[in-house]
Design a protein around this motif. Structure first.
Motif, PDB file in Angstrom:
ATOM      1  N   ALA A   1      -4.505  -0.877   8.316  1.00  0.00           N
ATOM      2  CA  ALA A   1      -4.352  -1.661   7.135  1.00  0.00           C
ATOM      3  C   ALA A   1      -2.553  -1.608   7.191  1.00  0.00           C
ATOM      4  CB  ALA A   1      -4.535  -0.604   6.015  1.00  0.00           C
TER       5      ALA A   1
ATOM      6  N   LEU B   1       0.923  -1.263  -0.018  1.00  0.00           N
ATOM      7  CA  LEU B   1       0.027   0.116   0.137  1.00  0.00           C
ATOM      8  C   LEU B   1       0.953   1.138  -0.019  1.00  0.00           C
ATOM      9  CD1 LEU B   1      -2.619  -0.874   2.485  1.00  0.00           C
ATOM     10  CD2 LEU B   1      -2.842  -1.109   0.133  1.00  0.00           C
TER      11      LEU B   1
ATOM     12  N   ALA C   1      -7.431  -0.455  -2.423  1.00  0.00           N
ATOM     13  CA  ALA C   1      -7.893  -0.192  -1.041  1.00  0.00           C
ATOM     14  C   ALA C   1      -7.837   1.206  -0.493  1.00  0.00           C
ATOM     15  CB  ALA C   1      -6.836  -1.169  -0.120  1.00  0.00           C
TER      16      ALA C   1
END
Length: 427
Positions: A154, A35, A106
């Motif tokens: 996350a 990410l 995401a």
């Protein structure tokens, strides 16, 4: 892996393989590191970030129209508090996408709800200090708390997690004040929300510091100078776009009478000159300035305050544009004169701050122009708005011309000031 099975494998700078969906968009396999932004790749803003900025055109338009309909000191204070809330939404989201990759699905699933929440906040602006206060406050708190909570969960196990946890805690504290204010009314709500808005500045200045944890690593981690500078440039274009939209909408609704055509041309000139003053040259050199700073994260945070001032000036100037177009030859009005001239003055204050951050000095033309705009506001109040606009155009044109000449005579290299005492100069 072949293209036929839905993706392709690409090498990353740390030797890992990364799947893409065939369009270059990364597909994560559950690893939080996927990410993060890859700083070896181009750092341009993504389409979802530009889509996010479109929401702010609507938000700024709502703010300027609301102030135009309540042109009082209290109305100006209301607008300032609401603008601060919108600004913290934009700044914290920009910092999130500077660290995390917004091309990842995401991350987009976080940004898109933030966009919806910002739209709801914008819809509640006209009655935010009346019956829609809870709608505005709840949307703002959900955005700020939700974003920080997502990053904390996350990115579990990554360095960014502690900083996002501290941001989450501070956002909860601030959120209590926003909700508490929404449960009150009148001046009590104004006071509580003013404290909550200032707390956004305080927690940022304190680096989200908490007992035992110290300052958050959010502001000491490496930043993408190219990306963050571009985001600041883009939000300024959004603010200028709102000003053009408001003036154009007002002009289109009133017709092509000679006086209004002249007034519209003058408002366009004011906006164009403000745009020129921003991008020539500190705004244009912002990526190089951030990169040249010994503490790019701290510099970028300081630059956000300068851009907030400029955005406030543009919103106020937009209200002045509506006055000029709607009442070009109206009688004397001190409040109108102050709006028309002090909007650009506030903008120049922010621009002067950006000058100092970029070159460790402030252009004399900005100081003189700012002082003239403020000093002349009560002096020219007896003039009709269209002539006050001429005064603003002349002063701003003088600043723009001085910028061009001085840059040709003595161009400057980016020289950010040294970090404040006590700051760790390492990224």
């Amino acid at each position: 892996m072949s293209q036929a099975d839905g993706g392709a494998a690409h090498g990353t700078t740390d030797g890992r393989l990364r799947r893409t969906d065939g369009t270059g968009v990364p597909m994560t396999a559950g690893n939080p590191r996927d990410l993060l932004r890859d700083h070896a790749e181009p750092q341009r803003a993504t389409y979802v970030e530009l889509f996010f900025d479109v929401i702010f055109v609507f938000a700024l338009t709502r703010l300027s129209h609301t102030l135009f309909s309540d042109l009082t000191w209290l109305g100006a204070l209301h607008t300032g508090i609401l603008l601060a809330a919108f600004w913290w939404v934009w700044v914290f989201t920009a910092w999130t996408t500077n660290r995390l990759n917004p091309a990842q699905p995401a991350i987009q699933l976080v940004i898109i709800p933030i966009m919806l929440g910002t739209l709801i906040m914008a819809g509640a602006v006209p009655e935010a200090f009346a019956e829609d206060g809870m709608i505005f406050a709840a949307a703002y708190v959900l955005i700020q708390v939700g974003r920080a909570l997502f990053v904390t969960v996350a990115m579990h196990g990554q360095e960014v997690t502690i900083g996002s946890l501290q941001q989450f805690i501070w956002s909860c504290i601030s959120g209590v004040l926003w909700i508490a204010g929404a449960l009150t009314d009148g001046n009590t709500r104004v006071v509580i929300w003013l404290v909550a808005a200032v707390l956004g500045y305080v927690m940022s200045r304190l680096d989200f510091r908490l007992p035992k944890l110290g300052p958050a690593r959010i502001t000491t981690q490496a930043v993408s100078a190219e990306h963050l500078a571009e985001r600041y440039q883009q939000i300024m274009i959004v603010a200028f776009g709102e000003s053009i939209l408001a003036a154009g909408g007002q002009f289109a609704g009133l017709g092509f009478e000679r006086d209004r055509v002249i007034a519209f041309v003058l408002t366009f000139a004011i906006t164009t000159l403000l745009w020129r003053i921003y991008f020539y040259r500190a705004g244009l050199l912002l990526p190089a300035v951030i990169a040249a700073s010994t503490t790019p994260a701290v510099f970028s945070r300081s630059a956000s305050y300068a851009h907030l001032l400029m955005a406030a000036g543009i919103v106020l100037s937009s209200v002045g544009d509506e006055i000029i177009i709607t009442h070009p030859f109206a009688g004397p009005n001190l409040a109108w004169s102050a709006v028309i001239l002090c909007g650009p003055a506030i903008y120049l204050a922010g621009r002067a701050r950006l000058d100092y951050l970029s070159f460790s000095r402030v252009a004399l033309s900005r100081v003189i122009g700012l002082l003239l705009l403020v000093a002349l506001a009560p002096v020219v109040a007896f003039l009709p708005p269209i002539l006050i606009a001429v005064v603003a155009v002349v002063i701003l044109a003088g600043i723009a011309a001085t910028d061009a000449v001085s840059w040709r005579v003595r161009p400057s290299e980016p020289t950010p000031p040294p970090p404040p005492r006590g700051r760790d100069p390492r990224p």
